[in-house]
Design an enzyme around this catalytic site. Structure first.
Site, PDB file in Angstrom:
ATOM      1  N   ASP A   8       0.834  -1.213   0.000  1.00  0.00           N
ATOM      2  CA  ASP A   8       0.000   0.000   0.000  1.00  0.00           C
ATOM      3  C   ASP A   8       0.864   1.257   0.000  1.00  0.00           C
ATOM      4  O   ASP A   8       2.070   1.202   0.265  1.00  0.00           O
ATOM      5  CB  ASP A   8      -0.951   0.014   1.207  1.00  0.00           C
ATOM      6  N   GLU A  28      -0.117  -0.973   5.653  1.00  0.00           N
ATOM      7  CA  GLU A  28       0.975  -0.606   6.571  1.00  0.00           C
ATOM      8  C   GLU A  28       0.912   0.866   6.928  1.00  0.00           C
ATOM      9  O   GLU A  28       1.360   1.257   7.997  1.00  0.00           O
ATOM     10  CB  GLU A  28       2.330  -0.933   5.921  1.00  0.00           C
TER      11      GLU A  28
HETATM   12 ZN   LIG Z   1       6.797   1.972   4.190  1.00  0.00          ZN
END
Ligand SMILES: [Zn+2]
Length: 356
Positions: free
Chosen positions: A70, A128
């Site tokens: 992401d 994340e």
């Molecule tokens: Zn990162």
């Protein structure tokens, strides 16, 4: 559609150009999964938009290599584009640094290294860049802990293709002083809570942060007030004043030791922990870590920010950060990765995993 892993620069561009802001990684995850499944030497386990592709060659040791797929929101910086400057080539665009350059290196090597000297688990995960409870790596570790057995882990977060070991821990506390409300025309009737924070502020401004040596690396700590709140009106003596303090502590301490330090530092005040995350020791004394450092031929530096290496550390797996891109450009609108970093990391990991 599968991704074309033949050319690392093309592959990085391709991965960057499948937009995957946190929470909308499905399309990229599908393409990565299909690409991994073309390799008969990998067994792929997918959960949501995260997956682990493992070799199962019966090697004595297994290593884990991980990266999140992401990105933070796009800021007019897609599609990613390749630029030729006089001395170097650079790919510009969202995700090039954090961390699709690293993901491209991982994907290429996952497909090409049919016979690595260790068994390898290639981990691609979602979410994340958002709240920790959404983190795809954390989720998979809870669901299928058996997939996360290994002796050493590399997280391909940007480090300018150097090795960054471990990471500082972080803790936030609210430090409060209580007083008594009164009209500001008759302050002797009350007790000013803001003024009562003075000793705490003086201690903070005169505090000299420590630099702590852990496994041979120097971790620089910091202790700072980051928010202050108090007062209800401009003619009222406030009865409550609160400082939010962030302590970034070296990985020789646990979060509970950091908390104890803060309680002592602010003794006499009410101290409430709002957030804490353990650091990670660099674990550079192991044989695997030493071989990794030798193959990558770079110096090792400490990581000050918190990264998912701490999740591996919590599993008892020493972990380092090693990936293309300058970490100070992560999340910047002009995020860009030098093509040289991509090839350096590819070569470093390839050499380590093939024993050359
Ligand atoms: Zn990162």
């Amino acid at each position: 559609m599968t991704l074309n892993t033949a050319n690392l620069v093309e592959l990085t561009l391709e991965i960057c150009n499948v937009e995957s802001v946190s929470g909308s990684e499905a399309n990229l995850a599908d393409q990565i999964e299909r690409t991994l499944k073309t390799a008969s030497h990998l067994s792929v386990h997918r959960s949501g938009n995260a997956m682990v592709a493992s070799t199962n060659l019966g090697r004595a040791k297994r290593v884990l290599i991980a990266g999140h797929i992401d990105t933070v929101p796009v800021a007019g910086n897609l599609p990613a584009t390749l630029h030729h400057f006089e001395r170097e080539q650079v790919i510009l665009g969202r995700g090039t640094v954090d961390m699709k350059g690293g993901v491209a290196v991982m994907l290429k090597l996952a497909l090409e290294l049919e016979n690595p000297v260790f068994d390898v688990s290639w981990i691609f995960y979602d979410n994340e860049e958002v709240a920790s409870e959404l983190n795809g790596l954390g989720r998979m570790v809870r669901e299928t802990p058996e997939l996360f057995a290994g002796e050493f882990a590399v997280l391909c977060e940007p480090t300018s293709a150097m090795v960054e070991g471990g990471c500082n821990g972080t803790i936030r506390v609210e430090v409060s002083a209580k007083g008594t409300k009164a009209h500001s025309a008759r302050p002797w009737m009350g007790e000013n809570a803001i003024h009562k924070l003075t000793p705490a502020l003086q201690s903070l401004s005169s505090y000299e942060p420590q630099t702590v040596s852990v496994d041979g690396l120097e971790y620089r700590e910091s202790l700072n007030a980051v928010l202050a709140s108090a007062g209800i009106a401009t003619n009222v003596i406030p009865d409550l004043a609160t400082l939010t303090v962030n302590y970034r502590f070296a990985p020789d301490k646990s979060a509970s030791e950091a908390e104890a330090m803060l309680r002592e530092f602010f003794s006499g005040y009410e101290v409430v922990v709002t957030d804490a995350a353990e650091g990670a020791r660099p674990g550079l004394n192991t044989e695997l870590a030493q071989a990794f450092i030798a193959s990558t031929k770079t110096e090792v530096r400490p990581k000050y920010g918190w990264t998912d290496v701490a999740r591996f550390s919590a599993l008892g797996i020493p972990a380092v950060n090693y990936g293309p891109g300058d970490p100070s450009l992560a999340h910047a609108d002009n995020e860009s990765v030098p093509v040289g970093h991509l090839f350096d990391c590819e070569q470093g990991l390839r050499g380590w995993l093939t024993g050359n």
